[in-house]
Write a protein that holds these residues in place. Structure first.
Motif, PDB file in Angstrom:
ATOM      1  N   ASN A 118     151.723 -57.752 -46.182  1.00  0.00           N
ATOM      2  CA  ASN A 118     150.268 -57.779 -46.446  1.00  0.00           C
ATOM      3  C   ASN A 118     149.921 -57.550 -47.916  1.00  0.00           C
ATOM      4  O   ASN A 118     148.819 -57.098 -48.230  1.00  0.00           O
ATOM      5  N   TRP A 119     150.832 -57.898 -48.808  1.00  0.00           N
ATOM      6  CA  TRP A 119     150.604 -57.591 -50.221  1.00  0.00           C
ATOM      7  C   TRP A 119     149.475 -58.400 -50.855  1.00  0.00           C
ATOM      8  O   TRP A 119     148.913 -57.998 -51.869  1.00  0.00           O
ATOM      9  N   THR A 120     149.122 -59.528 -50.262  1.00  0.00           N
ATOM     10  CA  THR A 120     148.069 -60.353 -50.873  1.00  0.00           C
ATOM     11  C   THR A 120     146.658 -59.927 -50.480  1.00  0.00           C
ATOM     12  O   THR A 120     145.699 -60.298 -51.153  1.00  0.00           O
ATOM     13  N   ASP A 121     146.517 -59.171 -49.392  1.00  0.00           N
ATOM     14  CA  ASP A 121     145.182 -58.876 -48.858  1.00  0.00           C
ATOM     15  C   ASP A 121     144.296 -58.157 -49.866  1.00  0.00           C
ATOM     16  O   ASP A 121     143.163 -58.570 -50.135  1.00  0.00           O
ATOM     17  N   ALA A 122     144.803 -57.069 -50.424  1.00  0.00           N
ATOM     18  CA  ALA A 122     143.999 -56.272 -51.357  1.00  0.00           C
ATOM     19  C   ALA A 122     143.713 -57.039 -52.635  1.00  0.00           C
ATOM     20  O   ALA A 122     142.639 -56.896 -53.232  1.00  0.00           O
ATOM     21  N   ALA A 123     144.666 -57.861 -53.060  1.00  0.00           N
ATOM     22  CA  ALA A 123     144.466 -58.634 -54.288  1.00  0.00           C
ATOM     23  C   ALA A 123     143.377 -59.680 -54.110  1.00  0.00           C
ATOM     24  O   ALA A 123     142.472 -59.812 -54.943  1.00  0.00           O
ATOM     25  N   LEU A 124     143.425 -60.419 -53.022  1.00  0.00           N
ATOM     26  CA  LEU A 124     142.424 -61.461 -52.792  1.00  0.00           C
ATOM     27  C   LEU A 124     141.031 -60.869 -52.592  1.00  0.00           C
ATOM     28  O   LEU A 124     140.033 -61.486 -52.966  1.00  0.00           O
ATOM     29  N   ALA A 125     140.966 -59.683 -52.024  1.00  0.00           N
ATOM     30  CA  ALA A 125     139.662 -59.040 -51.825  1.00  0.00           C
ATOM     31  C   ALA A 125     138.963 -58.782 -53.152  1.00  0.00           C
ATOM     32  O   ALA A 125     137.727 -58.797 -53.231  1.00  0.00           O
ATOM     33  N   GLN A 126     139.730 -58.563 -54.216  1.00  0.00           N
ATOM     34  CA  GLN A 126     139.140 -58.295 -55.525  1.00  0.00           C
ATOM     35  C   GLN A 126     138.408 -59.513 -56.089  1.00  0.00           C
ATOM     36  O   GLN A 126     137.521 -59.374 -56.928  1.00  0.00           O
ATOM     37  N   PHE A 127     138.763 -60.707 -55.619  1.00  0.00           N
ATOM     38  CA  PHE A 127     138.109 -61.909 -56.123  1.00  0.00           C
ATOM     39  C   PHE A 127     136.711 -62.101 -55.551  1.00  0.00           C
ATOM     40  O   PHE A 127     136.034 -63.062 -55.901  1.00  0.00           O
ATOM     41  N   GLU A 128     136.285 -61.212 -54.684  1.00  0.00           N
ATOM     42  CA  GLU A 128     134.904 -61.262 -54.215  1.00  0.00           C
ATOM     43  C   GLU A 128     133.943 -61.025 -55.376  1.00  0.00           C
ATOM     44  O   GLU A 128     132.794 -61.458 -55.342  1.00  0.00           O
ATOM     45  N   GLY A 129     134.416 -60.344 -56.406  1.00  0.00           N
ATOM     46  CA  GLY A 129     133.612 -60.166 -57.607  1.00  0.00           C
ATOM     47  C   GLY A 129     133.607 -61.463 -58.406  1.00  0.00           C
ATOM     48  O   GLY A 129     134.662 -61.981 -58.769  1.00  0.00           O
ATOM     49  N   HIS A 130     132.430 -61.985 -58.681  1.00  0.00           N
ATOM     50  CA  HIS A 130     132.302 -63.287 -59.347  1.00  0.00           C
ATOM     51  C   HIS A 130     132.991 -63.309 -60.705  1.00  0.00           C
ATOM     52  O   HIS A 130     133.539 -64.342 -61.111  1.00  0.00           O
ATOM     53  N   ALA A 185     144.695 -54.146 -58.296  1.00  0.00           N
ATOM     54  CA  ALA A 185     144.589 -53.951 -56.847  1.00  0.00           C
ATOM     55  C   ALA A 185     145.660 -52.939 -56.442  1.00  0.00           C
ATOM     56  O   ALA A 185     146.820 -53.297 -56.236  1.00  0.00           O
ATOM     57  N   GLU A 186     145.271 -51.677 -56.331  1.00  0.00           N
ATOM     58  CA  GLU A 186     146.250 -50.609 -56.138  1.00  0.00           C
ATOM     59  C   GLU A 186     146.995 -50.716 -54.812  1.00  0.00           C
ATOM     60  O   GLU A 186     148.110 -50.212 -54.677  1.00  0.00           O
ATOM     61  N   ASP A 187     146.396 -51.369 -53.817  1.00  0.00           N
ATOM     62  CA  ASP A 187     147.041 -51.497 -52.511  1.00  0.00           C
ATOM     63  C   ASP A 187     147.828 -52.798 -52.366  1.00  0.00           C
ATOM     64  O   ASP A 187     148.344 -53.092 -51.287  1.00  0.00           O
ATOM     65  N   SER A 188     147.889 -53.579 -53.433  1.00  0.00           N
ATOM     66  CA  SER A 188     148.733 -54.775 -53.440  1.00  0.00           C
ATOM     67  C   SER A 188     150.048 -54.394 -54.107  1.00  0.00           C
ATOM     68  O   SER A 188     150.112 -54.221 -55.321  1.00  0.00           O
TER      69      SER A 188
END
Length: 316
Positions: free
Chosen positions: A96-108, A204-207
Motif C-alpha cells: 500500500n505504499w502508493t496510497d498516501a502519496a497519491l492522496a497528497q495530489f488532492e492539493g492542486h 508523504a510520511e506513510d508512503s
C-alpha cells in the motif's frame, strides 16, 4: 476510443539502470504490491529480453539508451496515468505504499510527492527528499533518523528522482531542462524548477519504500559528497542566477567541515562546495530554465456527481 475505465490513474516506471539484481528486486516488489488502477512500464537500453515472460503485466520500452534519465523521460512520454511514480534500481516497494502519496495530489498545487525511503535492515531513513542547508547543497532529509521531523518535512525542496511521484505533465516538461546523466543532479535541478513554476513538493510520511542493496548508486550521502562542486553550482545557478562567486567559499568550507565533525570526507566535500564557481559555466550550459509546466497552466478535471452517471466535466 479507449474505454475510460481502462485508463490507469498511476504509471509506475521501473527503469533498467544496469544492475540486474537490483532492478529485479525493484520490479518484483512493484508487481508483488501492485495497486489497482496502475500500469507498470520498464524502459531499458534494448538488451533486456524479459527472461520472466512478464509481457502481459509490464510494458517494456526500448529507449536505446543506458541513461536512466532518458529512460524515465521516454517512459513518461508514453505513460497513460495522470501521475508517474519512478522506482529505480534497488528501491523496493512495500504494501500500500502508493496510497498516501497519491492522496497528497488532492492539493492542486502539489506537483511532486516524496516517499520515505528506509534501510531494509535498520529501518532508519535513507532519505525523504532533499533541501538546501548551510552545510549541503542537497541535504537528504531525515538521513539516519527513525522518523521524519515535522519541521524538516515542511522544508522539503525536492524529491530524489529515483524514488518519487510526479504529475505526469510536469515530469514531461522537465525532461529537457537538464542535459546530463546524473540522477541526483537532475533531482536538484528539477526541484528548483518545480518551485519556480509554482508547484509544491510534499513528503508523504506513510508512503514507505526501502533499499536493500549496498551499492554506491544507492549511497546518496556518498554521491552528494563526491559531487558537491557541481551540485553547489546548480544550487547557485537557480538561487543567484549564476555562480555565487568565491566570496562565500570559505564560509561553505567551514560549515561543511564542522557539520561533518572535522572528518576528512567533510573537509573534501567542503572544498568542493568552495570551488563551485569552477563548474558554473558547465552547469549554465546543462540547465534549461524555460518550458516547465506552470501550476497556473495545469488543467484540472474534477468529477461531477450525478445520479445519471454523466461523463466527467472539465472544470471551468
Amino acid at each position: 476510443m479507449r474505454n475510460l475505465s481502462n485508463i490507469p490513474r498511476l504509471s509506475i516506471v521501473v527503469p533498467h539502470g544496469g544492475d540486474g539484481a537490483a532492478f529485479e528486486s525493484s520490479l518484483a516488489s512493484v508487481l508483488q504490491h501492485r495497486p489497482d488502477g496502475c500500469e507498470v512500464i520498464v524502459p531499458h537500453d534494448g538488451t533486456y529480453d524479459d527472461p520472466f515472460d512478464l509481457g502481459e503485466e509490464v510494458r517494456f520500452v526500448d529507449s536505446g539508451s543506458t541513461s536512466v534519465l532518458r529512460q524515465i523521460s521516454e517512459a513518461a512520454e508514453l505513460a497513460m496515468g495522470r501521475f508517474v511514480h519512478v522506482v529505480a534500481d534497488g528501491h523496493v516497494a512495500t504494501e500500500n505504499w502508493t496510497d498516501a502519496a497519491l492522496a497528497q495530489f488532492e492539493g492542486h498545487e502539489t506537483g511532486v510527492v516524496v516517499p520515505v525511503v528506509r534501510d531494509s535492515e535498520t529501518q532508519r531513513i535513507e532519505h525523504a527528499g532533499w533541501r538546501t542547508t548551510a552545510s549541503s547543497a542537497c541535504g537528504p532529509i531525515g538521513f539516519g533518523d527513525k522518523q521524519v521531523a515535522r519541521k524538516a518535512a515542511a522544508r522539503v525542496e525536492g524529491a530524489f528522482l529515483a524514488a518519487s511521484f510526479w504529475r505526469r505533465d510536469l515530469l514531461r516538461s522537465l525532461a529537457i531542462s537538464y542535459r546530463g546523466t546524473d540522477t541526483i543532479e537532475a533531482s536538484l535541478a528539477y526541484g528548483h524548477l518545480t518551485t519556480q513554476a509554482g508547484w509544491r513538493c510534499v513528503v508523504a510520511e506513510d508512503s514507505v519504500m526501502s533499499v536493500d542493496f549496498e551499492t554506491e548508486v544507492l549511497d546518496y550521502d556518498l554521491r552528494i559528497h563526491q559531487n558537491h562542486r557541481r551540485l553547489q553550482a546548480i544550487s547557485d545557478h537557480f538561487r543567484g542566477g549564476g555562480s555565487a562567486g568565491w566570496g562565500r567559499g570559505i564560509q561553505r568550507l567551514l560549515t561543511t567541515t564542522l557539520a561533518g565533525g572535522l572528518r576528512p570526507s567533510s573537509l573534501i566535500s567542503g572544498l568542493r562546495r568552495m570551488t563551485a564557481p569552477l563548474a558554473g559555466n558547465a552547469i549554465s550550459r546543462s540547465v534549461q530554465t524555460s518550458g516547465v509546466l506552470s501550476v497556473d497552466d495545469n488543467p484540472e478535471t474534477l468529477p461531477m456527481t450525478s445520479v445519471h452517471r454523466e461523463p466527467l466535466r472539465r472544470a471551468a
